[in-house]
Design a protein around this motif. Structure first.
Motif, short mmCIF file in Angstrom:
data_model
loop_
_atom_site.label_atom_id
_atom_site.label_comp_id
_atom_site.label_asym_id
_atom_site.label_seq_id
_atom_site.Cartn_x
_atom_site.Cartn_y
_atom_site.Cartn_z
N GLY A 1 0.79 -1.28 0.20
CA GLY A 1 -0.11 0.43 0.25
C GLY A 1 0.90 1.31 -0.02
O GLY A 1 0.35 2.19 -0.50
N MET A 2 1.82 1.25 0.59
CA MET A 2 2.57 2.08 0.48
C MET A 2 3.37 2.54 -0.66
O MET A 2 3.54 4.06 -0.86
CB MET A 2 3.86 2.20 1.48
CG MET A 2 3.85 1.35 3.33
SD MET A 2 2.79 2.97 3.46
CE MET A 2 4.31 4.64 3.96
N VAL A 3 3.98 1.18 -1.78
CA VAL A 3 3.98 1.82 -3.04
C VAL A 3 3.05 3.00 -3.40
O VAL A 3 3.44 3.02 -4.33
CB VAL A 3 4.90 0.31 -3.42
CG1 VAL A 3 5.12 1.10 -4.79
CG2 VAL A 3 5.90 -0.20 -2.43
N VAL A 4 2.07 1.65 -3.74
CA VAL A 4 0.78 1.92 -3.92
C VAL A 4 0.35 4.01 -3.53
O VAL A 4 0.12 4.43 -4.58
CB VAL A 4 -0.69 1.51 -4.11
CG1 VAL A 4 -1.67 1.78 -4.22
CG2 VAL A 4 -0.11 -0.12 -4.49
N MET A 5 0.38 4.21 -2.54
CA MET A 5 0.70 5.77 -2.12
C MET A 5 1.76 5.90 -3.16
O MET A 5 0.96 7.39 -3.54
CB MET A 5 0.05 5.47 -1.01
CG MET A 5 -0.40 6.88 0.28
SD MET A 5 -0.28 6.47 1.32
CE MET A 5 0.74 7.14 1.95
N ILE A 6 2.90 6.09 -2.84
CA ILE A 6 4.18 7.45 -3.06
C ILE A 6 3.06 7.43 -4.56
O ILE A 6 3.18 8.58 -5.32
CB ILE A 6 5.19 7.03 -2.94
CG1 ILE A 6 5.45 6.83 -1.29
CG2 ILE A 6 6.17 7.25 -3.76
CD1 ILE A 6 5.59 7.98 -1.13
N LEU A 7 2.66 6.29 -5.56
CA LEU A 7 3.14 6.59 -6.99
C LEU A 7 1.56 7.08 -7.59
O LEU A 7 2.02 7.66 -7.95
CB LEU A 7 2.70 4.95 -7.68
CG LEU A 7 4.18 3.85 -7.71
CD1 LEU A 7 3.56 2.43 -8.03
CD2 LEU A 7 5.07 5.33 -8.67
N GLY A 8 0.58 6.76 -6.21
CA GLY A 8 -0.77 7.86 -6.45
C GLY A 8 0.07 9.04 -6.23
O GLY A 8 -0.56 10.22 -7.18
N ILE A 9 0.62 9.37 -5.00
CA ILE A 9 0.86 11.23 -4.90
C ILE A 9 1.46 11.65 -6.25
O ILE A 9 1.30 12.85 -6.78
CB ILE A 9 1.57 11.46 -3.78
CG1 ILE A 9 0.91 11.21 -2.75
CG2 ILE A 9 2.64 12.36 -4.02
CD1 ILE A 9 2.14 10.82 -1.68
N LEU A 10 2.20 10.64 -6.75
CA LEU A 10 3.32 11.25 -7.88
C LEU A 10 1.83 11.27 -9.04
O LEU A 10 2.29 12.42 -9.88
CB LEU A 10 4.07 10.11 -8.10
CG LEU A 10 5.35 10.22 -9.71
CD1 LEU A 10 5.86 11.95 -9.31
CD2 LEU A 10 5.28 9.63 -10.25
N VAL A 11 1.09 10.36 -9.52
CA VAL A 11 0.60 10.52 -10.44
C VAL A 11 -0.29 11.47 -10.76
O VAL A 11 -1.41 12.85 -10.95
CB VAL A 11 -0.43 9.14 -10.57
CG1 VAL A 11 -1.67 10.13 -11.71
CG2 VAL A 11 0.24 8.31 -11.02
#
Lengths: 320, 357
Positions: A50-60
């Motif tokens: 979930g942490m990885v998804v969150m960081i990618l989500g922020i970037l997107v």
């Protein structure tokens, strides 16, 4: 942050001792136990992922929201020297310079102090009430809210800086790059000091004893055993501090002078990316302006990522 | 002990009555109808908070106002997340088109002013300023306090040869907007080089965050000049300039001179900038603060009862609510502004029919 490091060290220490395993339950393994094990494994996987998804989500999100500004300004966003919300001209170069200048200057100022604290607490006086007091005080520095540093900086430090500037005959505004680097330096000391202390304490006793037995003095032990052994850890602490300095907003905003011009010297007023966002976000009243501020956030994000990656490389290089 | 029993009893009565209310279909609506949410300008927040809490005492209407800044308020209203917005600047063309097809009505709710404050320890007289001098100081053309242009209007004052340090707001703000709008009106150079807005590209000077940031810088730096809200300057006993208005009079900023500035012909849509007012005794850097409401109120399943409550609240704010202005250092609305606000409130419709008669 500090608490996490503490936990990390403690875990490492307890690993050295050996984790105690309950032996009496061994015969009674049931299907239920094994299944629970599987569920737990999946659970921690998803939480961690979930942490990885969150960081990618922020970037997107940052990219999507800043697309309007990317389209209208293009690449000149990065080296444009004018930030004029009225005419929709957005160039972040002065803020980029301000951010990097304040952070690295703060790092340079803080390193002697944090390394001194790390060596003092890790090597010279690891136990006793004075070192405990010092350790707690240093860690308290990280716990003080940054707005308090800002107030203190503006009310107490800036007048002193102004006198200092007058004494050495430079621009005497008091606020500026120099003042914010000083504030930042104080704020980031605990990060590298704490990690450094844990690292210094983890140097194996037999290595040091071997050096002493060869007739080395304390300073020689530090120089040729402790520092080489801990340099990657010390550097990791420095990188952690740098990350903190790059993103610090409130205290910097209050003492940097907030001008959108390229700073002429380290005593000139300037601005950082984080403080521009904090200052202007609430009243960004037209879409391109808002988008430009989000793009500024994206640039800050990328700068942090790049610096972190370089840091990782260097840490790796050190530990070889 | 008896009191405790009484509280218990009344508590249980309340619980039963609530339970009964929730049983019927209208019960849930009435609690939602009794809360109005708004978001926007920070400048009028102390006044609005006072007004809403006083209004709550008599009507039990709960108003939840988030002072997140005019820009944020406009955005939340555009997304229809709040019942009303509040702004220190009228919506510009771009924002109006973003809100289409829903037109928003601007109702003047209070007035404020921006004062020019300075730090000249040697100088005991109040400094007088003309629009020309002020603009040139903020453009960086006038650099010293003993500049002949300043001396020409301050004949008695002892002006030192110190450098002028300009301090402006670093955060986007309605205060900056009023100030730069004024400078754009009185100086063509400013208008073409800098312009007006809640954040601009300042030619010179340092930025301080918030009124307190600017005030702090000015207090610390001898020879500095900055601008803050009138209410803030009065509360903190700061020294401020007299400013020459359009009629040629030097005006001391005060609650009275700001109300006077608003006593001009206000257009029917309420969108007027009071800066550089025509009023002979009006302070020239004054501005209205508006409540923004959609003209057509039937959207997002809003009930007529809720809309009526909200409009009655705004009506109360521009009439009886104005008594709370002066104690908090806000300027009460001028009679002309109130009548425009009244007329505007009557144009608001629910499903095409006017709500207030």
């Amino acid at each position: 942050m500090i608490l996490n490091e503490e936990a990390l060290t403690q875990r490492v220490v307890s690993n050295d001792i050996g984790i105690s395993v309950k032996k009496e339950g061994r015969n009674r393994r049931s299907v239920r136990h094994i299944r629970a094990e599987g569920v737990f494994k999946k659970l921690i996987f998803f939480v961690a992922f979930g942490m990885v998804v969150m960081i990618l989500g922020i970037l997107v999100t940052l990219v999507v929201q800043s697309s309007l500004s990317i389209k209208s300004t293009g690449l000149s966003f990065l080296w444009g020297k004018v930030w004029d919300p009225v005419r929709d001209i957005f160039g972040v170069y002065p803020f980029l310079v301000g951010t990097i200048l304040t952070s690295f200057l703060a790092l340079v100022i803080s390193i002697p102090f944090s390394f001194a604290v790390a060596l003092f607490l890790g090597e010279y006086y690891p136990k006793g009430w004075v070192p405990t007091l010092l350790k707690d005080t240093v860690e308290l520095i990280a716990a003080v809210p940054s707005v308090i540093y800002g107030f203190w900086g503006l009310a107490v430090m800036v007048p002193i800086v102004r006198k200092f500037e007058a004494a050495i005959g430079v621009q005497t505004t008091g606020v500026g790059i120099f003042a914010s680097s000083l504030i930042l330096a104080i704020m980031i000391i605990p990060y590298s000091a704490s990690l450094g202390r844990s690292m210094v304490q983890m140097v194996p006793g037999n290595l040091k004893e071997a050096a002493y037995s060869l007739g080395a003095t304390r300073w020689e032990v530090i120089k040729s055993v402790v520092l080489p052994y801990t340099k990657s850890g010390l550097f990791a602490g420095v990188m952690l501090s740098l990350g903190r300095a790059l993103g610090e907003t409130m205290a910097v905003t209050m003492v940097i002078g907030n001008t959108a011009k390229l700073p002429e010297s380290i005593f000139a007023p300037g601005n950082t990316m984080a403080s521009v966002i904090a200052n202007e976000f609430t009243e960004a009243d037209h879409p391109v302006y808002l988008s430009a501020l989000i793009e500024l956030g994206l640039v800050l994000f990328l700068v942090t990522v790049v610096i972190n990656m370089i840091g990782k490389r260097l840490v790796k290089g050190f530990s070889k | 002990m008896l009191g405790g029993v009484a509280m218990l009893v009344s508590g249980s009565v309340m619980m039963t009555s609530c339970g009964g209310g929730n049983g019927t279909a209208s019960g849930a609506d009435s609690t939602a109808d009794n809360t109005i949410t708004g978001a926007g300008a920070t400048f009028p927040n102390p006044l609005y908070s006072k007004m809403f809490s006083e209004y709550n005492k008599t009507t039990q209407l709960k108003v939840n106002y988030q002072s997140i800044g005019s820009g944020g308020g406009i955005q939340q209203l555009t997304q229809k997340l709040v019942d009303f917005g509040a702004s220190d600047a009228p919506l510009n063309g771009k924002q109006d088109s973003a809100m289409m097809p829903m037109a928003a009505v601007h109702i003047p709710a209070t007035a404020g002013a921006v004062v020019v404050t300075y730090n000249l320890p040697e100088c005991k007289d109040t400094i007088k300023m003309t629009p020309e001098i002020l603009a040139n100081i903020f453009l960086g053309n006038i650099k010293k306090w003993n500049d002949p242009k300043i001396a020409a209007v301050n004949k008695t004052a002892k002006l030192p040869a110190t450098d002028i340090t300009v301090v402006h707001r670093s955060d986007g703000s309605g205060t900056s907007n009023i100030f730069t709008t004024y400078l754009s009106k009185v100086n063509t150079d400013w208008d073409s080089k800098v312009g007006k807005g809640s954040s601009v590209n300042w030619p010179v000077g340092l930025g301080g965050k918030g009124n307190e940031g600017v005030a702090g810088q000015v207090k610390q730096t001898p020879g500095s000049i900055g601008y803050v809200e009138l209410a803030y300057a009065i509360q903190n006993g700061m020294s401020f300039c007299q400013l020459q208005n359009k009629a040629g009079n030097f005006i001391t900023p005060s609650i009275a001179s700001v109300t006077a500035a608003a006593n001009i012909e206000i257009p029917a849509d309420g969108k007027v900038s009071l800066t550089n007012t025509e009023a002979a005794d009006g302070y020239p850097i004054s501005g209205l603060s508006w409540i923004l409401i959609y003209k057509e109120q039937k959207y997002n399943d809003r009930s007529l009862a809720k809309v009526t409550k909200m409009l009655k609240l705004v009506q109360w704010m521009i009439h009886d609510g104005q008594q709370y202005s002066a104690p908090l250092n806000y300027a009460p609305l001028s009679p002309k502004a109130v009548s425009v606000g009244d007329a505007l409130l009557k144009t608001i419709t629910y499903d095409g029919k006017p709500v207030l008669q």
